[in-house]
Design an enzyme around this catalytic site. Structure first.
Site, PDB file in Angstrom:
ATOM      1  N   HIS A 121      19.019 -17.429  49.536  1.00  0.00           N
ATOM      2  CA  HIS A 121      20.183 -17.429  50.428  1.00  0.00           C
ATOM      3  C   HIS A 121      21.221 -16.386  50.001  1.00  0.00           C
ATOM      4  O   HIS A 121      22.394 -16.508  50.341  1.00  0.00           O
ATOM      5  CB  HIS A 121      20.800 -18.829  50.488  1.00  0.00           C
ATOM      6  CG  HIS A 121      19.855 -19.835  51.057  1.00  0.00           C
ATOM      7  ND1 HIS A 121      19.515 -19.876  52.385  1.00  0.00           N
ATOM      8  CD2 HIS A 121      19.101 -20.798  50.459  1.00  0.00           C
ATOM      9  CE1 HIS A 121      18.633 -20.836  52.596  1.00  0.00           C
ATOM     10  NE2 HIS A 121      18.357 -21.410  51.438  1.00  0.00           N
ATOM     11  N   GLU A 151      23.879 -24.550  32.144  1.00  0.00           N
ATOM     12  CA  GLU A 151      24.228 -24.647  30.726  1.00  0.00           C
ATOM     13  C   GLU A 151      23.554 -23.528  29.923  1.00  0.00           C
ATOM     14  O   GLU A 151      24.170 -22.930  29.033  1.00  0.00           O
ATOM     15  CB  GLU A 151      23.836 -26.047  30.208  1.00  0.00           C
ATOM     16  CG  GLU A 151      24.006 -26.285  28.713  1.00  0.00           C
ATOM     17  CD  GLU A 151      25.414 -26.075  28.192  1.00  0.00           C
ATOM     18  OE1 GLU A 151      26.355 -25.916  28.989  1.00  0.00           O
ATOM     19  OE2 GLU A 151      25.574 -26.026  26.963  1.00  0.00           O
ATOM     20  N   LYS A 176      37.518 -23.647  20.155  1.00  0.00           N
ATOM     21  CA  LYS A 176      36.693 -24.869  20.159  1.00  0.00           C
ATOM     22  C   LYS A 176      37.337 -25.970  20.992  1.00  0.00           C
ATOM     23  O   LYS A 176      36.646 -26.763  21.607  1.00  0.00           O
ATOM     24  CB  LYS A 176      36.481 -25.331  18.714  1.00  0.00           C
ATOM     25  CG  LYS A 176      35.480 -26.458  18.554  1.00  0.00           C
ATOM     26  CD  LYS A 176      34.065 -26.039  18.876  1.00  0.00           C
ATOM     27  CE  LYS A 176      33.117 -27.194  19.038  1.00  0.00           C
ATOM     28  NZ  LYS A 176      31.949 -26.875  19.860  1.00  0.00           N
ATOM     29  N   TRP A 206      34.001 -40.692   9.566  1.00  0.00           N
ATOM     30  CA  TRP A 206      33.816 -40.357  10.984  1.00  0.00           C
ATOM     31  C   TRP A 206      33.522 -41.692  11.647  1.00  0.00           C
ATOM     32  O   TRP A 206      32.438 -42.261  11.489  1.00  0.00           O
ATOM     33  CB  TRP A 206      32.628 -39.408  11.106  1.00  0.00           C
ATOM     34  CG  TRP A 206      32.182 -39.161  12.492  1.00  0.00           C
ATOM     35  CD1 TRP A 206      31.234 -39.850  13.198  1.00  0.00           C
ATOM     36  CD2 TRP A 206      32.642 -38.139  13.351  1.00  0.00           C
ATOM     37  NE1 TRP A 206      31.098 -39.308  14.441  1.00  0.00           N
ATOM     38  CE2 TRP A 206      31.944 -38.262  14.566  1.00  0.00           C
ATOM     39  CE3 TRP A 206      33.584 -37.115  13.224  1.00  0.00           C
ATOM     40  CZ2 TRP A 206      32.166 -37.406  15.635  1.00  0.00           C
ATOM     41  CZ3 TRP A 206      33.785 -36.272  14.288  1.00  0.00           C
ATOM     42  CH2 TRP A 206      33.086 -36.421  15.473  1.00  0.00           C
ATOM     43  N   LYS A 213      25.555 -20.717  27.736  1.00  0.00           N
ATOM     44  CA  LYS A 213      25.320 -20.435  26.311  1.00  0.00           C
ATOM     45  C   LYS A 213      25.133 -18.941  26.093  1.00  0.00           C
ATOM     46  O   LYS A 213      25.686 -18.364  25.155  1.00  0.00           O
ATOM     47  CB  LYS A 213      24.073 -21.176  25.785  1.00  0.00           C
ATOM     48  CG  LYS A 213      24.166 -22.639  25.578  1.00  0.00           C
ATOM     49  CD  LYS A 213      25.078 -23.097  24.465  1.00  0.00           C
ATOM     50  CE  LYS A 213      26.501 -23.230  24.889  1.00  0.00           C
ATOM     51  NZ  LYS A 213      26.972 -24.427  25.525  1.00  0.00           N
ATOM     52  N   ARG A 256      32.453 -33.258   8.030  1.00  0.00           N
ATOM     53  CA  ARG A 256      31.601 -34.359   8.485  1.00  0.00           C
ATOM     54  C   ARG A 256      32.407 -35.523   9.074  1.00  0.00           C
ATOM     55  O   ARG A 256      31.845 -36.483   9.586  1.00  0.00           O
ATOM     56  CB  ARG A 256      30.752 -34.886   7.313  1.00  0.00           C
ATOM     57  CG  ARG A 256      29.820 -33.848   6.722  1.00  0.00           C
ATOM     58  CD  ARG A 256      29.093 -34.409   5.513  1.00  0.00           C
ATOM     59  NE  ARG A 256      28.204 -35.490   5.893  1.00  0.00           N
ATOM     60  CZ  ARG A 256      26.950 -35.346   6.288  1.00  0.00           C
ATOM     61  NH1 ARG A 256      26.424 -34.137   6.335  1.00  0.00           N
ATOM     62  NH2 ARG A 256      26.216 -36.382   6.608  1.00  0.00           N
ATOM     63  N   ASN A 298      27.403 -43.926   4.551  1.00  0.00           N
ATOM     64  CA  ASN A 298      27.287 -43.006   5.680  1.00  0.00           C
ATOM     65  C   ASN A 298      26.065 -43.459   6.474  1.00  0.00           C
ATOM     66  O   ASN A 298      25.005 -43.677   5.908  1.00  0.00           O
ATOM     67  CB  ASN A 298      27.093 -41.581   5.128  1.00  0.00           C
ATOM     68  CG  ASN A 298      26.713 -40.592   6.205  1.00  0.00           C
ATOM     69  OD1 ASN A 298      27.009 -40.788   7.375  1.00  0.00           O
ATOM     70  ND2 ASN A 298      26.041 -39.531   5.809  1.00  0.00           N
ATOM     71  N   GLY A 299      26.226 -43.625   7.794  1.00  0.00           N
ATOM     72  CA  GLY A 299      25.107 -44.079   8.623  1.00  0.00           C
ATOM     73  C   GLY A 299      25.534 -45.264   9.465  1.00  0.00           C
ATOM     74  O   GLY A 299      26.734 -45.507   9.640  1.00  0.00           O
ATOM     75  N   GLU A 351      28.459 -17.000  26.554  1.00  0.00           N
ATOM     76  CA  GLU A 351      29.459 -17.233  25.509  1.00  0.00           C
ATOM     77  C   GLU A 351      29.211 -16.420  24.256  1.00  0.00           C
ATOM     78  O   GLU A 351      30.148 -15.912  23.657  1.00  0.00           O
ATOM     79  CB  GLU A 351      29.444 -18.715  25.101  1.00  0.00           C
ATOM     80  CG  GLU A 351      30.024 -19.649  26.101  1.00  0.00           C
ATOM     81  CD  GLU A 351      30.024 -21.074  25.568  1.00  0.00           C
ATOM     82  OE1 GLU A 351      28.926 -21.658  25.438  1.00  0.00           O
ATOM     83  OE2 GLU A 351      31.107 -21.599  25.282  1.00  0.00           O
ATOM     84  N   CYS A 396      29.523 -39.047   8.015  1.00  0.00           N
ATOM     85  CA  CYS A 396      30.645 -39.220   7.095  1.00  0.00           C
ATOM     86  C   CYS A 396      30.256 -38.430   5.857  1.00  0.00           C
ATOM     87  O   CYS A 396      29.124 -37.972   5.742  1.00  0.00           O
ATOM     88  CB  CYS A 396      30.803 -40.675   6.689  1.00  0.00           C
ATOM     89  SG  CYS A 396      31.147 -41.772   8.067  1.00  0.00           S
TER      90      CYS A 396
END
Ligand code: F6R
Length: 602
Positions: free
Chosen positions: A501, A478, A597, A75, A482, A27, A99-100, A485, A2
């Site tokens: 194979h 993955e 995004k 958030w 990356k 945030r 925040n937390g 992209e 946050c």
């Protein structure tokens, strides 16, 4: 994640708070609020949604005399994004922003409710303000009451508290979540990062964990567990763009470095030496569920694939994984004894959302693992586990993947325990390893430096094969994604045992093989696969705790006591490798060509 802002002084407080929150909106932006005390009069505003709604709500309000003010952009972690759950949270005469995550909030809430305190929100934060008033009502002065309050809190927090009982003072505390104090003659500022106070304050003090204190005009006092402390002020940087990235060259780089913290946030209140707990799942019964189907896209699909090994191995549940866009049109056979899981960073991916709607229509129970509260997928699902990665700005997903993997590992262990498919000994081994993950994600200068140097050898060639076995196969997928992209180089992920194979026909010195060679998972098998490639002259970059004599390049990893620890560490290496290659090629790392995004179209 946050964002928090505070200000003490004679300037227009509303504008300072709103402008500051604007800088921190990345945030979190599911609600925002502010509280101001001026002339002993307290004013409070909250609005759901983006900050523009709070601006609209406060447009008639002015606050240009001396006063104190706090603001927050949220958030959601506990409780939905509603106005009641928005900060600041109110007691009878005090307000708090936080925040937390307060880990022991349920216990505190129970204690306070038993004593007659009335809670208006579902948040963990509200306990702070009631706790403060409880101690203040008992006769303590405001600072002592604040000090006693924070001593009771467990978890991560950055807190600002104001009270009509001492209307020229902001009380502050930091433990695990960011907070700084800015200074400009007698004016005092607070913020979660530099950007809100650039151009306003001239000096700054970055608070350390365990520090707390109070601030009045021109008078800030700082304490920690050893008592009062000197305030260490530094000149404040003036470049805003640089400050947003906190010194990193790209948001993606910053997000790779944040992984240790956000994975630890994702575990708070869920994983401990006592076991795994997901409050979010209290209403989702596993009764009658015998198998799992997971649907997702892109990076989230890779997390799904990796987790299928864990669900089958640990929880002994049949687990099938499908790319959402394929699932939609294959006329899938769906059984109501299957738990349908979606994974999504954005919560808005059209194919994943539609797959979920199909599963619901077929009568399946649904669970989503998502980074965005209140997103379409969260709203559509029977239950949701939030990944707490914070806003991910880089288009190439990094920290969202790390937090998804952590949630999935925790979930497979929870299911294993509930179904009695894991021994106590094995369970405690898993938890011991899990608690070490945040540490394994800390990136040393040595490692990053080595990858930067090495990256110059991987800018050309006719392609990359990332290879791995078991959970390291999805990680290879993955790693290759990356690289594709952000470098625009051709890369493929492959199960190491499958190379012979067909794909091995491509092997020559211009074929770069990135070999994920964990010590704790089928090391000898993958070693033979890499030897086969080396014999055909492929260029090998080995990532492993064990030196490998046939490797042309070698990145040594440290954590070789559990496959998942190796997984997380190797994940970082592949992310940094893609980043450094992309930087050398001069690409826009954060906004690679042709990508978006959030993919809200089919
Ligand atoms: C890759 C990436 C994409 C997303 C995919 C799904 O770095 O970001 O592959 O993973 O578009 O998005 P979410 O997870 O938002 O459903």
């Amino acid at each position: 994640m946050c964002g928090i802002v505070g200000y003490i002084g004679p300037k227009e407080k509303k504008e300072i708070i709103l402008d500051g929150l604007q800088e921190l909106e990345y945030r979190g932006y599911d609600s925002a609020g502010m509280a101001v005390i001026e002339d002993h009069k307290l004013q409070n505003f909250k609005a759901v949604g983006k900050l523009v709604n709070l601006r609209e709500k406060t447009k008639e309000y002015n606050s240009d005399g001396f006063g104190i003010s706090i603001g927050h952009t949220r958030w959601a972690t506990h409780g939905k994004p509603t106005e009641l759950n928005a900060h600041p949270h109110l007691g009878k005469y005090s307000y708090v922003v936080h925040n937390g995550i307060i880990e022991n909030y349920q216990e505190l809430k129970q204690e306070l409710s038993d004593e007659g305190f009335v809670f208006l929100s579902q948040t963990d934060t509200e306990t702070i303000v009631h706790l403060f008033e409880k101690y203040h009502n008992s006769g303590l002065n405001s600072f002592d009451a604040f000090q006693k309050t924070i001593q009771r809190l467990e978890g991560a927090f950055a807190i600002l508290l104001i009270t009509e009982a001492q209307s020229d003072t902001i009380f502050f505390a930091k433990n695990g979540s960011p907070m700084l104090i800015g200074f400009d003659s007698n004016d005092v500022y607070f913020a979660s990062s530099d950007t809100p106070i650039i151009g306003k304050a001239h000096e700054v003090c970055y608070l350390n964990d365990g520090e707390y204190g109070y601030a009045r005009p021109g008078d800030v006092k700082l304490f920690d567990s050893n008592g009062s402390k000197e305030i260490n002020k530094k000149p404040l940087v003036t470049n805003k763009a640089m400050a947003q990235k906190e010194g990193y060259r790209f948001f993606m780089e910053k997000e790779i470095y944040e992984q240790s913290t956000v994975v630890s946030d994702t575990m708070i209140g869920r994983a401990s030496a006592n076991g795994i707990k997901f409050e979010e799942l209290s209403s989702l019964s596993l009764e009658g569920i015998t198998s799992i189907k997971i649907c997702a896209c892109g990076t989230s699909y890779h997390a799904a694939l990796a987790s299928s090994y864990l669900f089958e191995r640990l929880a002994k549940m049949r687990c099938s994984v499908e790319i959402a866009s394929e699932f939609r049109y294959k006329e899938p056979l769906l059984d109501p004894d299957t738990l349908f899981i979606t994974i999504s960073q954005s919560g808005e991916t059209a194919d994943t959302l539609e797959a979920l709607k199909m599963a619901k229509k077929a009568g399946l129970k649904s669970l989503t693992i998502c980074n965005m509260d209140n997103s379409s997928i969260v709203r559509e699902s029977d239950a949701a586990i939030l990944t707490r990665a914070g806003i991910e700005k880089g288009v190439a997903s990094t920290k969202a993947f790390a937090t998804q993997m952590m949630v999935l590992w925790m979930l497979s262990l929870k299911f294993a325990k509930e179904r009695g498919t894991i021994s106590d000994e094995k369970f405690s081994e898993e938890i011991t390893a899990m608690l070490q993950v945040p540490k394994s994600l800390i990136i040393s200068d040595k490692l990053h430096g080595k990858i930067t140097r090495l990256s110059k050898r991987y800018l050309h060639g006719h392609g990359f094969f990332y290879i791995g076995r078991d959970i390291f196969y999805p990680l290879a997928l993955e790693g290759a994604l990356k690289l594709k992209e952000i470098s625009y180089l051709h890369a493929e992920g492959y199960p190491a045992g499958e190379m012979k194979h067909g794909p091995i026909a491509l092997a020559d010195a211009e074929l770069f093989t990135i070999a994920l060679m964990p010590q704790t998972s089928h090391y000898d098998k993958i070693k033979s696969n890499v030897e086969e490639l080396s014999a055909r002259d492929a260029t090998i970059l080995s990532i492993s705790p064990l030196p490998f004599e046939l490797a042309d390049d070698f990145i040594q990893t440290d954590h070789a006591t559990h496959p998942m620890l190796e997984f997380f560490e190797m994940m970082v290496v592949t992310q940094l490798l893609a980043l450094e290659i992309s930087i050398r090629l001069g690409n826009d790392v954060d906004m690679p060509r042709n990508l978006a995004k959030s993919v809200t179209v089919e």
